[in-house]
Motif scaffolding. Structure first.
Motif, PDB file in Angstrom:
ATOM      1  N   ARG A 196      62.879  13.489  29.253  1.00 38.91           N
ATOM      2  CA  ARG A 196      64.397  13.241  28.815  1.00 38.91           C
ATOM      3  C   ARG A 196      63.987  11.643  28.288  1.00 38.91           C
ATOM      4  O   ARG A 196      63.614  10.719  28.879  1.00 38.91           O
ATOM      5  CB  ARG A 196      65.338  13.385  29.864  1.00 38.91           C
ATOM      6  CG  ARG A 196      65.578  14.858  30.486  1.00 38.91           C
ATOM      7  CD  ARG A 196      66.779  14.793  31.383  1.00 38.91           C
ATOM      8  NE  ARG A 196      67.271  16.098  31.810  1.00 38.91           N
ATOM      9  CZ  ARG A 196      68.017  16.516  32.516  1.00 38.91           C
ATOM     10  NH1 ARG A 196      68.655  15.427  33.116  1.00 38.91           N
ATOM     11  NH2 ARG A 196      68.358  17.683  32.832  1.00 38.91           N
ATOM     12  N   ASN A 197      64.831  11.590  27.269  1.00 37.29           N
ATOM     13  CA  ASN A 197      65.148  10.233  26.427  1.00 37.29           C
ATOM     14  C   ASN A 197      63.945   9.472  26.193  1.00 37.29           C
ATOM     15  O   ASN A 197      63.973   8.202  26.236  1.00 37.29           O
ATOM     16  CB  ASN A 197      66.099   9.483  27.523  1.00 37.29           C
ATOM     17  CG  ASN A 197      67.408  10.209  27.843  1.00 37.29           C
ATOM     18  OD1 ASN A 197      67.993  10.777  26.938  1.00 37.29           O
ATOM     19  ND2 ASN A 197      67.874  10.178  29.084  1.00 37.29           N
ATOM     20  N   GLY A 198      62.697  10.208  25.992  1.00 37.54           N
ATOM     21  CA  GLY A 198      61.742   9.380  25.578  1.00 37.54           C
ATOM     22  C   GLY A 198      60.838   8.633  26.795  1.00 37.54           C
ATOM     23  O   GLY A 198      59.918   8.033  26.397  1.00 37.54           O
ATOM     24  N   LYS A 199      61.338   8.974  28.018  1.00 33.69           N
ATOM     25  CA  LYS A 199      60.802   8.442  29.243  1.00 33.69           C
ATOM     26  C   LYS A 199      59.763   9.075  29.639  1.00 33.69           C
ATOM     27  O   LYS A 199      59.904  10.574  29.642  1.00 33.69           O
ATOM     28  CB  LYS A 199      61.817   7.876  30.323  1.00 33.69           C
ATOM     29  CG  LYS A 199      62.825   6.899  29.888  1.00 33.69           C
ATOM     30  CD  LYS A 199      63.785   6.896  30.830  1.00 33.69           C
ATOM     31  CE  LYS A 199      64.921   5.955  30.588  1.00 33.69           C
ATOM     32  NZ  LYS A 199      66.007   5.710  31.561  1.00 33.69           N
ATOM     33  N   PRO A 200      58.737   8.515  30.353  1.00 35.75           N
ATOM     34  CA  PRO A 200      57.517   9.340  30.534  1.00 35.75           C
ATOM     35  C   PRO A 200      57.660  10.234  31.840  1.00 35.75           C
ATOM     36  O   PRO A 200      58.681   9.750  32.752  1.00 35.75           O
ATOM     37  CB  PRO A 200      56.530   8.561  31.091  1.00 35.75           C
ATOM     38  CG  PRO A 200      57.174   7.098  31.375  1.00 35.75           C
ATOM     39  CD  PRO A 200      58.457   7.081  30.450  1.00 35.75           C
ATOM     40  N   THR A 201      57.437  11.567  31.881  1.00 35.76           N
ATOM     41  CA  THR A 201      57.348  12.131  33.166  1.00 35.76           C
ATOM     42  C   THR A 201      56.527  11.693  34.278  1.00 35.76           C
ATOM     43  O   THR A 201      55.754  10.827  34.076  1.00 35.76           O
ATOM     44  CB  THR A 201      56.948  13.784  32.988  1.00 35.76           C
ATOM     45  OG1 THR A 201      55.712  13.663  32.530  1.00 35.76           O
ATOM     46  CG2 THR A 201      57.732  14.253  31.768  1.00 35.76           C
ATOM     47  N   PRO A 202      56.796  12.290  35.646  1.00 33.98           N
ATOM     48  CA  PRO A 202      55.812  11.837  36.781  1.00 33.98           C
ATOM     49  C   PRO A 202      54.411  12.311  36.274  1.00 33.98           C
ATOM     50  O   PRO A 202      54.066  13.290  35.093  1.00 33.98           O
ATOM     51  CB  PRO A 202      56.371  12.340  37.758  1.00 33.98           C
ATOM     52  CG  PRO A 202      57.880  12.962  37.518  1.00 33.98           C
ATOM     53  CD  PRO A 202      57.773  13.092  35.914  1.00 33.98           C
ATOM     54  N   ARG A 203      53.604  11.876  36.779  1.00 29.05           N
ATOM     55  CA  ARG A 203      52.317  12.153  36.659  1.00 29.05           C
ATOM     56  C   ARG A 203      51.688  13.663  37.381  1.00 29.05           C
ATOM     57  O   ARG A 203      51.718  13.776  38.608  1.00 29.05           O
ATOM     58  CB  ARG A 203      51.259  11.232  37.079  1.00 29.05           C
ATOM     59  CG  ARG A 203      51.073   9.802  36.378  1.00 29.05           C
ATOM     60  CD  ARG A 203      50.411   8.751  37.194  1.00 29.05           C
ATOM     61  NE  ARG A 203      50.979   8.333  38.350  1.00 29.05           N
ATOM     62  CZ  ARG A 203      50.480   7.551  39.258  1.00 29.05           C
ATOM     63  NH1 ARG A 203      49.055   6.884  38.863  1.00 29.05           N
ATOM     64  NH2 ARG A 203      51.235   7.214  40.351  1.00 29.05           N
ATOM     65  N   ILE A 204      51.928  14.545  36.761  1.00 28.15           N
ATOM     66  CA  ILE A 204      51.868  15.928  37.195  1.00 28.15           C
ATOM     67  C   ILE A 204      50.483  16.291  37.484  1.00 28.15           C
ATOM     68  O   ILE A 204      49.560  16.212  36.755  1.00 28.15           O
ATOM     69  CB  ILE A 204      52.286  17.110  36.035  1.00 28.15           C
ATOM     70  CG1 ILE A 204      53.819  16.577  35.690  1.00 28.15           C
ATOM     71  CG2 ILE A 204      52.311  18.402  36.958  1.00 28.15           C
ATOM     72  CD1 ILE A 204      54.826  16.651  36.750  1.00 28.15           C
ATOM     73  N   ASN A 205      50.264  16.669  38.937  1.00 24.39           N
ATOM     74  CA  ASN A 205      48.657  16.777  39.406  1.00 24.39           C
ATOM     75  C   ASN A 205      48.394  18.447  39.228  1.00 24.39           C
ATOM     76  O   ASN A 205      47.366  18.743  38.901  1.00 24.39           O
ATOM     77  CB  ASN A 205      48.598  16.211  40.715  1.00 24.39           C
ATOM     78  CG  ASN A 205      47.351  16.750  41.471  1.00 24.39           C
ATOM     79  OD1 ASN A 205      47.542  17.428  42.455  1.00 24.39           O
ATOM     80  ND2 ASN A 205      46.384  16.473  41.082  1.00 24.39           N
ATOM     81  N   GLN A 206      49.355  19.242  39.959  1.00 21.61           N
ATOM     82  CA  GLN A 206      48.826  20.619  40.077  1.00 21.61           C
ATOM     83  C   GLN A 206      50.463  21.488  39.835  1.00 21.61           C
ATOM     84  O   GLN A 206      51.349  21.189  40.270  1.00 21.61           O
ATOM     85  CB  GLN A 206      48.020  20.879  41.284  1.00 21.61           C
ATOM     86  CG  GLN A 206      47.723  21.980  41.343  1.00 21.61           C
ATOM     87  CD  GLN A 206      46.920  22.462  42.738  1.00 21.61           C
ATOM     88  OE1 GLN A 206      47.348  22.597  43.762  1.00 21.61           O
ATOM     89  NE2 GLN A 206      45.516  22.220  42.441  1.00 21.61           N
ATOM     90  N   ILE A 207      49.947  22.673  39.081  1.00 16.79           N
ATOM     91  CA  ILE A 207      51.036  23.759  39.109  1.00 16.79           C
ATOM     92  C   ILE A 207      50.340  24.914  39.759  1.00 16.79           C
ATOM     93  O   ILE A 207      49.414  25.360  39.299  1.00 16.79           O
ATOM     94  CB  ILE A 207      51.440  23.778  37.591  1.00 16.79           C
ATOM     95  CG1 ILE A 207      52.032  22.749  37.011  1.00 16.79           C
ATOM     96  CG2 ILE A 207      52.212  24.889  37.380  1.00 16.79           C
ATOM     97  CD1 ILE A 207      51.920  22.534  35.577  1.00 16.79           C
TER      98      ILE A 207
END
Length: 760
Positions: A744-755
């Motif tokens: 959202r709003n061009g801000k970085p997402t968290p560092r996703i590790n695993q899904i």
């Protein structure tokens, strides 16, 4: 054109004296004579013949707009890496023809080169390739429209890596098999690529090189050798990835977490460019890299990596646990680097690693009867490997596998202008045309500790036969015509026998070998039994070998059978001084260890196996078993409810799950991979049997739902639960679950590790 002429051109360009330079023999000059390597060569030849050239050519004809003669292969050849096996196939045909003289290899090679020339002529600008929508893709790059990550360049799967295989295949068709048309196509393709890159700044080229690109710098160095046109050497240097090179120049280890096989071919290029330009610091960088990988990141059989990435040097626990152990492509390229450094440095210590990896990884990576190549070789106890099949499997390790077993003669012998070097103990016949010498090596090594060299044809002359003194040999005895010689060499060196040689002369070499325990490089309590250069392993079970021979699924190269608990592994418990004495010789290279039979790992097939053994004192064993049981119970419980999972930031898992993204980056922190985005990232998860009910996402940072959107089938999904660095989402009831994570709003997402897609 032969390999020796190619190297003569290299040494001429370097203005080096051939008198002092180690040189290889052409593959045509060395013929295998029985033994496991000859068998592997024969099995590989049958696999090569089982492939259909017109199917491999299909991606190139599609791109050129020409009618197909056969539909393209499936698997990786139709999901984005279209055409890459075709390049490997050219190399394999050329090498196998050089090694065996089999006419069908030459016929197929000439046919494929002719078809590629037809595609190139149709394109009209020198380009030929099989990359999907290649013309559109390359035009974007030419204009400086670049959005690259570790394996996706403008959402195209490793396009430079792909086209590098064609560059290399064309080079090999000319160098090994003398196909003149291959050189013409290669030069045309090279000129197209130089023009393509010309408008790009050095910074933009380095941005392109963030994506896996094989040894593209090496092939342009080779073009310089073949043409003496300096523009190719200039582009070779521009195509050298500074993000890897600069730390190596400073002797800094920045390798942990990097995709292993992305890096090794770059370093082969650094070494070749160093030889051509006199950049001694580039060659030292290559040496530092080789030493780091071979000595601190490689397991007993010579392989390296876990889930395709370099693991921490101080912790091999991930390698022990994973079913995705060292990748065969890594060892394919480490042997190429070892060979290059050996020829450059005249240092036999490179051959100790070369020999170990050749016998224990490369030879073991092909099924010795049915054929088929291995991608991952786990060291997890009681696990197994998967073998490819010609009609179903188009992985990278199939491509390199086709080449691996076609070139076993490349380094058995080498020479200076006057002297002959015997590097490996493999039954073979050498013809040194320039000297009028034919020599046969008769040996049953490693099943016997000797080899015999018989001079069958020669005009009497004086020169030195230099016999390698391996690091593993406890001593060496050398006899000429039955008379003992003074052995003045040292391990990892050579024993020189200089005399006037004549036909009928015989050299007998004998050595002693012993079995030793070799720990993992991290110094942990896991160790492998190694006899001489041969790694020993035990077959432990033939149960649950699911997917032993791969189907055509995207992840067919990965085992599907159960992971047996580490606590079920056979352990060496008690006084360490007794570990080796427990081995009871049964027959040659066969040892009994209680109920287990240890044998050369390259003989172990169609079974689960154990190569590494935990070692304990009695007290430590009881404590470790309790702790491991708890850890294993947690891991196996999670795996039991997992339908599908993505390890974010890792190349193969993301490709396997149809990753797409914009303004995205990946990394490796706290010994975990991650991916984040300022726009979006997208994956597809397979919901087999429709049993998946929820999606669990873990990150290295807190996940705040107000800062990121989660969409399934492009529709916002229900959040079931949140908890700091985890979030659980409602999955849909479809066989393919598409997950899109939007910043959202061009801000970085968290560092996703695993899904993970879970059953509950």
């Amino acid at each position: 054109m032969k390999l020796t002429l190619f190297h003569i051109a290299l040494f001429t360009l370097l203005s080096l004296s051939a008198m002092a330079q180690m040189q290889p023999f052409a593959l045509q000059d060395v013929k295998l004579r029985g033994g496991p390597f000859k068998n592997a060569q024969d099995v590989d030849l049958r696999y090569i013949l089982a492939l259909n050239p017109d199917k491999l050519l299909a991606p190139y004809l599609i791109d050129a707009g020409l009618p197909l003669k056969a539909p393209r292969y499936g698997n990786w050849e139709s999901v984005g890496l279209d055409g890459h096996i075709g390049g490997h196939y050219l190399s394999a045909l050329a090498m196998m023809y050089a090694s065996t003289g089999e006419p069908e290899m030459k016929r197929r090679l000439d046919y494929i080169i002719g078809e590629l020339a037809r595609c190139q002529a149709q394109n009209g600008n020198g380009y030929v390739g099989g990359i999907p929508q290649g013309k559109v893709f390359w035009q974007r790059i030419h204009k400086g429209d670049i959005d690259g990550s570790s394996f996706g360049l403008n959402n195209t799967w490793v396009p430079l890596y792909n086209i590098h295989k064609l560059f290399a295949g064309l080079r090999d068709a000319y160098v090994y098999a003398g196909n003149q048309q291959a050189k013409q196509v290669l030069v045309g393709l090279g000129d197209w690529f130089v023009a393509l890159m010309k408008p790009l700044s050095d910074e933009q080229i380095q941005q392109v090189l963030r994506t896996e690109h094989g040894g593209i710098n090496e092939t342009f160095a080779d073009l310089y050798i073949l043409t003496n046109d300096k523009k190719y050497l200039e582009i070779a240097q521009r195509l050298s990835h500074r993000a890897l090179l600069n730390p190596l120049l400073d002797q800094q280890d920045k390798l942990t977490g990097l995709h292993a096989n992305t890096q090794i071919p770059k370093v082969i290029g650094f070494e070749k460019i160093a030889m051509l330009t006199g950049k001694a610091d580039w060659s030292e960088a290559a040496t530092y890299f080789w030493r780091n990988v071979s000595q601190t990141r490689s397991v007993a059989f010579g392989g390296n990596s876990v889930r395709e990435h370099f693991n921490p040097t101080a912790d091999f626990s991930q390698v022990l646990r994973s079913n995705q152990g060292p990748e065969t492509c890594n060892s394919f390229n480490m042997l190429r680097l070892s060979k290059a450094l050996f020829l450059d440095k005249n240092d036999a210590s490179y051959l100790d690693f070369y020999e170990r990896t050749l016998y224990n990884h490369i030879l073991s990576s092909q099924h010795p009867e049915k054929g088929g190549f291995v991608y991952f070789t786990p060291i997890r106890p009681n696990h197994y490997r998967v073998y490819s099949q010609p009609e179903t499997s188009m992985w990278c390790c199939v491509g390199s596998g086709l080449e691996n077993h076609a070139k076993y003669g490349e380094l058995i012998y080498s020479h200076s202008v006057n002297d002959l070097f015997v590097n490996l103990f493999i039954p073979s016949t050498l013809t040194w045309k320039e000297k009028g010498i034919r020599l046969t090596q008769r040996t049953n090594f490693p099943y016997e500790n000797q080899t015999e060299l018989v001079v069958e044809q020669i005009k009497p002359q004086v020169f030195s036969v230099e016999i390698r003194y391996p690091k593993w040999a406890e001593n060496m005895e050398v006899l000429v015509n039955g008379k003992a010689q003074v052995v003045d060499g040292k391990p990892s060196g050579y024993v020189a026998i200089s005399r006037r040689w004549k036909a009928g002369d015989r050299v007998t070499v004998r050595f002693k070998t012993a079995t030793r325990l070799e720990q993992l490089p991290d110094g942990s309590n896991w160790a492998a039994f190694v006899h001489g250069p041969i790694v020993l392993a035990a077959k432990t079970s033939t149960a649950d070998l699911t997917g032993l021979f791969a189907d055509d699924s995207r992840m067919g190269h990965e085992t599907k059978g159960s992971l047996y608990p580490l606590t079920s592994a056979y352990a060496l418990v008690g006084d360490p001084a007794t570990y080796l004495s427990r081995l009871k010789p049964v027959s040659t290279l066969r040892f009994q260890l209680d109920t287990l039979t240890l044998q050369p790992f390259y003989e172990v097939h169609d079974a689960r196996y154990q190569m590494y053994f935990p070692t304990f004192t009695r007290a430590a064993f009881d404590e470790q078993q309790t702790r491991l049981k708890q850890q294993e119970a947690e891991v196996l419980a999670l795996e039991a409810i997992t339908v599908d999972k993505v390890n974010c930031g890792e190349q193969q898992p993301e490709v396997d799950h149809a990753y797409k993204g914009e303004k995205s980056e990946s990394g490796f922190d706290d010994e975990r991979f991650w991916r984040r985005t300022r726009s979006f990232i997208y994956y597809q998860l397979q919901n087999k049997g429709l049993v998946g009910k929820s999606i669990s996402i873990t990150a290295l940072d807190d996940i705040k739902p107000e800062n990121v959107d989660f969409l399934i089938d492009d529709v916002p999904t229900q959040i079931i639960a949140t908890g700091g660095k985890t979030i659980q989402l409602q999955a849909n009831n479809k066989e393919v679950v598409t997950l899109k994570i939007v910043a959202r709003n061009g801000k970085p997402t968290p560092r996703i590790n695993q899904i993970r897609l879970l059953t509950r």
